[in-house]
Design a protein around this motif. Structure first.
Motif, PDB file in Angstrom:
ATOM      1  N   UNK A   1       0.808  -1.229   0.000  1.00  0.00           N
ATOM      2  CA  UNK A   1       0.000   0.000   0.000  1.00  0.00           C
ATOM      3  C   UNK A   1       0.837   1.273   0.000  1.00  0.00           C
ATOM      4  N   UNK A   2       1.963   1.261   0.707  1.00  0.00           N
ATOM      5  CA  UNK A   2       2.821   2.448   0.739  1.00  0.00           C
ATOM      6  C   UNK A   2       3.361   2.748  -0.656  1.00  0.00           C
ATOM      7  N   UNK A   3       3.777   1.711  -1.385  1.00  0.00           N
ATOM      8  CA  UNK A   3       4.278   1.920  -2.745  1.00  0.00           C
ATOM      9  C   UNK A   3       3.187   2.457  -3.666  1.00  0.00           C
ATOM     10  N   UNK A   4       1.967   1.901  -3.542  1.00  0.00           N
ATOM     11  CA  UNK A   4       0.867   2.381  -4.376  1.00  0.00           C
ATOM     12  C   UNK A   4       0.550   3.842  -4.047  1.00  0.00           C
ATOM     13  N   UNK A   5       0.488   4.173  -2.765  1.00  0.00           N
ATOM     14  CA  UNK A   5       0.229   5.557  -2.368  1.00  0.00           C
ATOM     15  C   UNK A   5       1.335   6.485  -2.849  1.00  0.00           C
ATOM     16  N   UNK A   6       2.584   6.030  -2.779  1.00  0.00           N
ATOM     17  CA  UNK A   6       3.700   6.851  -3.269  1.00  0.00           C
ATOM     18  C   UNK A   6       3.561   7.102  -4.765  1.00  0.00           C
ATOM     19  N   UNK A   7       3.134   6.075  -5.510  1.00  0.00           N
ATOM     20  CA  UNK A   7       2.919   6.262  -6.937  1.00  0.00           C
ATOM     21  C   UNK A   7       1.820   7.267  -7.223  1.00  0.00           C
ATOM     22  N   UNK A   8       0.726   7.166  -6.473  1.00  0.00           N
ATOM     23  CA  UNK A   8      -0.376   8.110  -6.665  1.00  0.00           C
ATOM     24  C   UNK A   8       0.075   9.524  -6.312  1.00  0.00           C
ATOM     25  N   UNK A   9       0.791   9.682  -5.189  1.00  0.00           N
ATOM     26  CA  UNK A   9       1.281  11.001  -4.782  1.00  0.00           C
ATOM     27  C   UNK A   9       2.244  11.580  -5.815  1.00  0.00           C
ATOM     28  N   UNK A  10       3.033  10.715  -6.428  1.00  0.00           N
ATOM     29  CA  UNK A  10       3.961  11.175  -7.468  1.00  0.00           C
ATOM     30  C   UNK A  10       3.203  11.708  -8.673  1.00  0.00           C
ATOM     31  N   UNK A  11       2.159  10.980  -9.113  1.00  0.00           N
ATOM     32  CA  UNK A  11       1.360  11.440 -10.248  1.00  0.00           C
ATOM     33  C   UNK A  11       0.658  12.757  -9.941  1.00  0.00           C
ATOM     34  N   UNK A  12       0.158  12.880  -8.716  1.00  0.00           N
ATOM     35  CA  UNK A  12      -0.567  14.093  -8.326  1.00  0.00           C
ATOM     36  C   UNK A  12       0.364  15.298  -8.230  1.00  0.00           C
ATOM     37  N   UNK A  13       1.664  15.054  -8.079  1.00  0.00           N
ATOM     38  CA  UNK A  13       2.630  16.150  -7.999  1.00  0.00           C
ATOM     39  C   UNK A  13       2.517  17.091  -9.190  1.00  0.00           C
ATOM     40  N   UNK A  14       2.342  16.536 -10.390  1.00  0.00           N
ATOM     41  CA  UNK A  14       2.289  17.379 -11.588  1.00  0.00           C
ATOM     42  C   UNK A  14       1.171  18.418 -11.530  1.00  0.00           C
ATOM     43  N   UNK A  15      -0.094  18.017 -11.373  1.00  0.00           N
ATOM     44  CA  UNK A  15      -1.136  19.053 -11.338  1.00  0.00           C
ATOM     45  C   UNK A  15      -1.025  19.971 -10.135  1.00  0.00           C
ATOM     46  N   UNK A  16      -0.610  19.440  -8.990  1.00  0.00           N
ATOM     47  CA  UNK A  16      -0.486  20.281  -7.797  1.00  0.00           C
ATOM     48  C   UNK A  16       0.521  21.391  -8.035  1.00  0.00           C
ATOM     49  N   UNK A  17       1.715  21.046  -8.562  1.00  0.00           N
ATOM     50  CA  UNK A  17       2.756  22.050  -8.777  1.00  0.00           C
ATOM     51  C   UNK A  17       2.332  23.039  -9.860  1.00  0.00           C
ATOM     52  N   UNK A  18       1.706  22.541 -10.913  1.00  0.00           N
ATOM     53  CA  UNK A  18       1.391  23.440 -12.025  1.00  0.00           C
ATOM     54  C   UNK A  18       0.237  24.394 -11.697  1.00  0.00           C
ATOM     55  N   UNK A  19      -0.728  23.940 -10.929  1.00  0.00           N
ATOM     56  CA  UNK A  19      -1.796  24.855 -10.532  1.00  0.00           C
ATOM     57  C   UNK A  19      -1.308  25.796  -9.429  1.00  0.00           C
TER      58      UNK A  19
END
Length: 514
Positions: free
Chosen positions: A94-112
């Motif tokens: 679960x930690x790896x899956x959550x880390x992957x999701x958090x990594x993907x979300x980094x793009x929209x979070x930083x750009x907005x």
């Protein structure tokens, strides 16, 4: 009267929990290598994610490194705490899956968020870098203590296990850093790198969850569904997030915009800052005031129309080489540009045509200048920037001396500098250039010289007396009049400013506003 001993309820000893089985050594090593390497990939790429909004300065680099280290510290601490309270075999996937999701979300979070925090103060830099790095790095840092806990079945081998996995994690970080810096950034956009890392982490987590047997019932279906929805939402937001770049080069987020007021005009933006303006139909058109000052200095440096041998430290949009070729046919323009991707963009979008009169050499300007012959050039144009900052190694006394060596007697050096009140950097740069040249002058807006606003400043230097009268007449007649300082007025402006050297050149700190 007989007495009897009271009944003492004896508790049967609790059964010891079943031993936690270690992972296969190869799998344990892979998980530590992957999680540690992913942190360093994200740390390296995050500089490119935040650069278009807050620049790529020493403060930004320091913020990324500091935030990443804080995330690693807190993540490792939390992972160790959880490893002592829960079965690590149920947590790693679960930690790896959550880390992957958090990594993907980094793009929209930083750009907005970057659009809101664009060009902000130190607090904005810290906040944006934290949004880019902290959550995924903290989750990934928790993996190593969870794996270590599983591998400590034999306390006699604790040191060996911890040392081996720690070494493997360090090797993962080193490999990821070199691979990202030398290969990935040059081959792929930042968004592709981030999404690839996210996908790798999610796939690894899902595969690991299927591989590891669990004691008791499997996790609730709602949890798995929630993770799946978060993953899809993160990926969708990452794809739809606004991208500030037309092209990502090895050094810049670059974009070319058409000028709505001039059909043939093009603006080159690097990390969202305007760096060059080119008129595709008229190479003599100089849009920005500082380019007009450089043009004026070049015009009075030698008789009109006479060819020059010129070196340009930094290419940008190749505005000045085009101007010199148009006004002084036969001029030999040698351009040192560190970003080969930018040169290719200039060829595609800005009409740059290299040939006998315009040669572009990709590499560091200081290194390349050292290969030039002594007394071989009439003009050196310094216009190299990392975002809005002159790279420190191009701003030192040793660099100025190297420029003087390359110039012929009577040759001219012009350097574009950006500074803000209280103007500490431009004063230091003037003192630095004066340590290598006999004659120095400054062209700048009067309000900027008075410390009322930030602006471009042009340093003009030579070992021969400068044509101050002719230069002064040219700059005061421009659409945006500028002042020309020399002699005692310049000395009073410079004061006791620091001379920058290769040993001590705190350029970023001097540029910081008071």
């Amino acid at each position: 009267m007989s007495s009897s001993s009271p009944d003492i309820a004896t508790e049967s000893p609790r059964p010891a929990p079943p031993p936690v089985r270690a992972l296969p050594n190869g799998l344990a090593a892979f998980l530590v290598f992957l999680s540690s390497g992913a942190v360093l990939v994200l740390e390296t790429v995050s500089l490119r994610l935040v650069g278009p909004y807050v620049g790529v300065t020493l403060q930004v680099t320091s913020s990324v490194i500091g935030i990443a280290l804080a995330a690693i510290a807190y993540g490792a601490w939390t992972g160790g705490w959880l490893a002592d309270r829960r079965d690590p075999r149920t947590l790693i996937a679960p930690v790896l899956v959550l880390a992957g999701i958090a990594t993907a979300v980094t793009l929209p979070v930083v750009r907005y968020a970057g659009e809101v925090l664009r060009g902000g103060a130190a607090s904005a830099v810290l906040l944006l870098t934290a949004l880019a790095v902290f959550v995924p790095a903290a989750l990934l840092a928790a993996v190593t203590p969870l794996v270590v806990k599983l591998q400590l079945a034999d306390l006699r081998r604790t040191g060996q296990v911890v040392g081996r996995l720690s070494g493997i994690g360090t090797l993962g970080g080193i490999t990821a850093t070199l691979l990202t810096g030398f290969v990935l950034v040059a081959a792929l956009p930042s968004s592709a790198i981030v999404l690839a890392v996210a996908a790798l982490l999610v796939v690894t987590g899902v595969a690991l969850g299927a591989y590891l047997p669990r004691r008791g019932r499997p996790g609730p279906a709602r949890t798995r569904a929630a993770l799946a929805v978060l993953g899809m939402a993160g990926t969708g937001l990452a794809i739809l997030a606004p991208n500030p770049c037309d092209v990502e080069t090895a050094y810049h987020c670059a974009r070319v915009e058409a000028d709505p007021d001039r059909p043939s005009g093009r603006r080159l933006l690097l990390n969202s800052a305007q760096h060059s303006y080119v008129d595709l139909a008229d190479p003599t058109h100089l849009e920005y005031a500082y380019t007009q000052w450089i043009g004026a200095a070049a015009d009075v440096a030698a008789p009109a129309g006479r060819r020059l041998d010129a070196v340009h430290l930094g290419g940008g949009g190749f505005t000045m080489p085009r101007y010199l070729t148009a006004t002084r046919p036969g001029t030999d323009n040698l351009v040192f540009e560190i970003d080969g991707g930018l040169v290719e963009l200039d060829r595609r979008e800005l009409g740059v045509r290299t040939g006998p009169e315009l040669r572009a050499v990709v590499g560091d300007a200081r290194v390349l200048l050292g290969e030039e012959a002594t007394d071989s050039r009439d003009l050196v144009v310094g216009d190299a920037f990392g975002h809005l900052v002159v790279p420190w190694h191009l701003a030192t006394r040793e660099m100025a001396a190297e420029i003087n060596r390359v110039l012929r007697p009577g040759g001219t050096y012009v350097q574009n500098v950006i500074d803000y009140p209280p103007g500490r950097f431009v004063r230091s740069e003037l003192a630095t250039v004066a340590a290598a040249f006999r004659h120095v002058a400054l062209v700048a807006p009067p309000a900027a010289i008075a410390g009322e606003r930030g602006a471009n400043f042009l340093v003009v230097a030579s070992d021969a007396p400068l044509p101050l009268e002719a230069l002064g007449q040219r700059v005061v007649a421009l659409p945006e009049p500028a002042a020309l300082l020399s002699g005692d007025a310049l000395a009073a402006f410079v004061g006791d400013a620091l001379v920058l050297t290769d040993d001590y050149a705190p350029v970023d700190q001097l540029l910081a506003t008071a």
